[in-house]
Scaffold this active site. Structure first.
Site, PDB file in Angstrom:
ATOM      1  N   GLU A 119       0.795  -1.193  -0.130  1.00  0.00           N
ATOM      2  CA  GLU A 119       0.164  -0.007  -0.026  1.00  0.00           C
ATOM      3  C   GLU A 119       0.795   1.243   0.105  1.00  0.00           C
ATOM      4  OE1 GLU A 119      -3.942  -0.930   2.230  1.00  0.00           O
ATOM      5  OE2 GLU A 119      -2.111  -0.910   3.680  1.00  0.00           O
TER       6      GLU A 119
ATOM      7  N   ASP B  75     -10.251 -10.975   4.681  1.00  0.00           N
ATOM      8  CA  ASP B  75     -10.712 -12.112   5.229  1.00  0.00           C
ATOM      9  C   ASP B  75     -12.047 -12.062   6.157  1.00  0.00           C
ATOM     10  OD1 ASP B  75      -9.686 -12.125   8.132  1.00  0.00           O
ATOM     11  OD2 ASP B  75      -8.287 -11.015   6.950  1.00  0.00           O
TER      12      ASP B  75
HETATM   13  N1  ADE Z   1      -6.413  -7.639   9.456  1.00  0.00           N
HETATM   14  C1  ADE Z   1      -6.880  -8.351   8.506  1.00  0.00           C
HETATM   15  N2  ADE Z   1      -7.401  -9.267   8.696  1.00  0.00           N
HETATM   16  C2  ADE Z   1      -7.355  -9.405  10.307  1.00  0.00           C
HETATM   17  C3  ADE Z   1      -7.447 -10.382  11.296  1.00  0.00           C
HETATM   18  N3  ADE Z   1      -8.281 -11.525  10.827  1.00  0.00           N
HETATM   19  N4  ADE Z   1      -7.319 -10.212  12.448  1.00  0.00           N
HETATM   20  C4  ADE Z   1      -6.735  -8.943  12.839  1.00  0.00           C
HETATM   21  N5  ADE Z   1      -6.167  -8.102  11.865  1.00  0.00           N
HETATM   22  C5  ADE Z   1      -6.423  -8.423  10.564  1.00  0.00           C
END
Ligand code: ADE
Length: 250
Positions: free
Chosen positions: A13, A217
């Protein structure tokens, strides 16, 4: 002229933001590299936040104390928590909370001792501008990413959500932990590791903050698979475009 800090969570990024800055010069403070330059006619300092709340708080304090920034914008990724906050969506924070802050029974769970509160606010005006920029980029997403990447990540109809973003020093990668967070904080939209630390420091100094997170996610048992793939193929393309669109606003 005011100086705006652009903070990225990921190398990919930051690289996308630096690509947009024609004249950046680096300066190392506290083991971090800060890039000073210009973007869309604004004085800008770009930096990596580092991962976790301590790294984030140090970065925020140096930006304010050493570089005198008057606004901070943070771009990164997060795990979706609330139903309907899906991979490829965007969350723009309205409020922040540290989900691993717990000084109970001396203080209520999640309350930050000494502040009498658990939630810190994003700056309303800067956040509204960031929402506009994010929505613009999402409309342009199919032409930026191409049909194949859109299909592979199920990005047919990405949405922009606004609300509570929670932070803690843990990558949430089990369904059990995600459910426990949802149970304790039903209005939390997404989880990451830095936003609430930035919010506390910005509150201390009265510096406006806005944070945008792309959902990489679902913070569940599949998070460790979805996360790196999303970073490689999608996240870096979002952030540069969002920052460009934000700073182009007058
Ligand atoms: N950043 C992106 N995904 C995450 C997650 N599952 N837990 C903590 N920070 C994150």
């Amino acid at each position: 002229m005011t100086t705006i800090a652009i903070v990225s969570a990921l190398h990919e990024e930051l690289a996308a933001v630096l690509d947009l800055m024609p004249d950046e010069q680096q300066q190392v403070v506290g083991g971090r590299t800060f890039w000073r330059g210009h973007l869309q006619g604004h004085d800008v300092v770009a930096v990596l936040s580092g991962i976790g709340k301590v790294a984030a708080a140090t970065t925020a304090a140096v930006l304010i104390e050493r570089f005198g920034v008057q606004r901070i914008v943070f771009t990164g990724v997060a795990g979706g928590l609330a139903p309907g906050v899906n991979v490829g969506d965007v969350v723009v924070a309205r409020h922040f909370l540290q989900h691993d802050m717990d000084a109970s029974p001396i203080f209520p769970r999640h309350e930050v001792p000494g502040y009498g509160r658990s939630r810190f606010d994003a700056d309303a005006m800067l956040t509204a501008q960031l929402v506009r920029a994010s929505e613009q980029v999402m409309r342009e997403l199919p032409s930026r990413l191409g049909a194949e990447v859109m299909r592979a990540f199920g990005l047919e109809a990405p949405r922009c959500h606004q609300g509570l973003l929670i932070s803690g020093d843990r990558f949430v990668s089990t369904t059990a932990e995600s459910l426990a967070l949802r149970d304790a904080l039903p209005d939390a939209l997404a989880v990451e590791m830095e936003g609430a630390a930035f919010a506390q420091v910005c509150h201390d100094y009265g510096v406006p903050l806005a944070v945008v997170r792309t959902i990489s996610d679902r913070a569940d048992d599949a998070a460790h698979v979805d996360f790196p793939r999303f970073l490689r193929e999608v996240a870096s393309r979002y952030s540069g475009a969002v920052i460009d669109a934000l700073l182009a606003q007058r």
